[in-house]
Design an enzyme around this catalytic site. Structure first.
Site, PDB file in Angstrom:
ATOM      1  N   HIS A 201       0.834  -1.214   0.000  1.00  0.00           N
ATOM      2  CA  HIS A 201       0.000   0.000   0.000  1.00  0.00           C
ATOM      3  C   HIS A 201       0.866   1.262   0.000  1.00  0.00           C
ATOM      4  CE1 HIS A 201      -2.691   2.918   2.429  1.00  0.00           C
ATOM      5  NE2 HIS A 201      -3.020   2.994   1.157  1.00  0.00           N
TER       6      HIS A 201
HETATM    7 CA    CA Z   1       0.432  -0.410  -4.286  1.00  0.00          CA
END
Ligand code: CA
Ligand code: ZLM
Ligand code: ZN
Length: 406
Positions: A201
């Site tokens: 992320h």
């Molecule tokens: Ca990513």
């Protein structure tokens, strides 16, 4: 002879400094700047330098890095080395940044989440300052090419360090070159779209712009429940319901596409093109920053996806088709030979070149890195060991797309 041509109708700039190559995070640390050496060997071996303007990167200045980072953190990064670390830890304004020890900590942490203990995610190593300010300088030079209209696409494979926070290193990232780039872009472009195909992320970039409606962040990443050791897949954020800071004007300008392990080419391509396409339609960006972390490839040492290089590259091709000013950055990628293949292929496709599958082993300095039969000896088709079970089954595409409708 090399058959490489310059693209018609757009200019590509390539930013690099070979001094980043000698850096070592530590003996078995997964981050290996040497993957950039292999990338360079392939790019030059295929003759792609004839299709672009190449620039030797110079180090960013401390003042440039302060545009996002805490001044104390910037001073610390500029001075730190394994030799100076113990003394710097004693300096009061730095000591104030030593995190409290938690029972989960496996290593001793110094200020700003940096450490000289083996096993640390963000170690202090020889030449570290040089490395950090160089990859940042390369991203800022690439950004400058775009905002001044001198290039249409600018590439820095040594950048894309998306986890770094304002006053804290995190997940192999120390200076957030992406945030610094977007800050520069906002002086010129009304809206910037950030897309992140690293398997992790893009939390640092999302957090930096969580109140900023002129920046939309869109990350595709592995996301799942806690494992046996009580950890989530790093960094553990990026839930589908995370859409930016609630109650601020930045709400709805973050998008997250959490994905189970083992996603394959067909599923990823469908997901990427529908969600990215809809985001572009709705947000109407004036420029795009694409973080191309290659740890989303199958066979990556840390990643858990099963993408082939062709599908990874199709994401770049899809974004390039918008013809918006485009900054292309690296990021993660822990199986060096595959990182180099992917980023060389992606350099080629941004310059409208299609490379022969046969790697020019006779002219690259380390042919052995690409000539092992078991690892595949072509450019696009290394037969990846598919070590990760496909937990994706059928992704609820409809549901994800509905999230975009507000
Ligand atoms: Ca990513
Ligand atoms: N331990 N050595 C992606 C950043 C991922 C946090 C669990 C450290 C490692 C990893 C370090 C040599 C990007 C976590 C892990 C072990 C706390 C992560 C040093 C192996 C080693 O052998 C290793 C002794 C090290 C670190 C594995 N760390 C694997 N995964 C993640 C960070 C960065 O790709 O997104 C962008 C460049 N960290 O899971 C722990 C929770 C530290
Ligand atoms: Zn990553």
């Amino acid at each position: 002879e090399h058959g490489i041509t310059r693209p018609k109708g757009h200019k590509v700039s390539f930013h690099y400094n070979s001094r980043v190559e000698d850096m070592h995070f530590g003996k078995t640390h997964p981050m290996k700047p040497w993957r950039l050496t292999l990338t360079k060997h392939l790019v030059l071996g295929y003759g792609l330098q004839y299709a672009m303007d190449t620039y030797e990167a110079v180090a960013a200045g401390k003042d440039q890095v302060r545009a996002f980072h805490d001044p104390d953190y910037v001073d610390f990064l500029a001075e730190v080395s394994p030799d100076t670390f113990p003394a710097l830890c004693e300096v009061e304004r730095y000591a104030a940044h030593i995190p409290e020890r938690t029972p989960q900590d496996t290593v001793d942490l110094g200020p700003f989440n940096l450490s000289t203990s083996p096993g640390a995610d963000c170690p202090v190593f020889d030449g570290m300052s040089t490395y950090l300010f160089l990859y940042t300088g390369a991203t800022l030079a690439a950004t400058n090419q775009l905002v001044t209209g001198q290039s249409d696409v600018a590439i820095n494979w040594s950048g894309g360090l998306h986890h770094a926070h304002k006053s804290e290193a995190s997940g192999f990232c120390y200076i957030n070159d992406i945030v610094l780039s977007i800050i520069d872009m906002l002086r010129v472009y009304p809206r910037v779209l950030y897309i992140d195909i690293d398997v992790h992320h893009g939390d640092g970039v999302e957090e930096a712009f969580q109140r900023q409606p002129r920046v939309m962040t869109l990350s595709y990443h592995r996301y799942g429940p806690y494992d046996e050791t009580g950890h989530r897949f790093f960094p553990g954020s990026g839930h589908l319901n995370d859409v930016g800071l609630k109650g601020t004007v930045g709400e709805h300008f973050a998008l997250n596409v959490p994905i189970a392990s083992g996603i394959d080419d067909r599923q990823y391509t469908t997901l990427f093109q529908s969600v990215t396409g809809r985001a572009i339609e709705a947000f109407k960006p004036s420029a795009i920053v694409l973080q191309c972390g290659a740890d989303s490839l199958g066979g990556d040492r840390l990643g858990q996806f099963n993408l082939n290089i062709k599908a990874h590259g199709e994401c770049v091709a899809f974004v390039k088709k918008t013809r918006l000013p485009l900054l292309i950055l690296g990021g993660g990628g822990y199986t060096a030979r595959n990182v180099a293949r992917a980023w060389c292929h992606e350099t080629a496709l941004t310059t409208d070149n299609t490379l022969p599958e046969k790697i020019p082993l006779d002219i690259i300095p380390r042919p052995e890195a690409f000539s092992r039969k078991s690892h595949g000896n072509g450019l696009l088709f290394p037969p990846f060991p598919r070590t990760h079970p496909n937990d994706c089954k059928d992704i609820d595409l409809e549901f994800m797309i509905k999230k975009l409708d507000h």
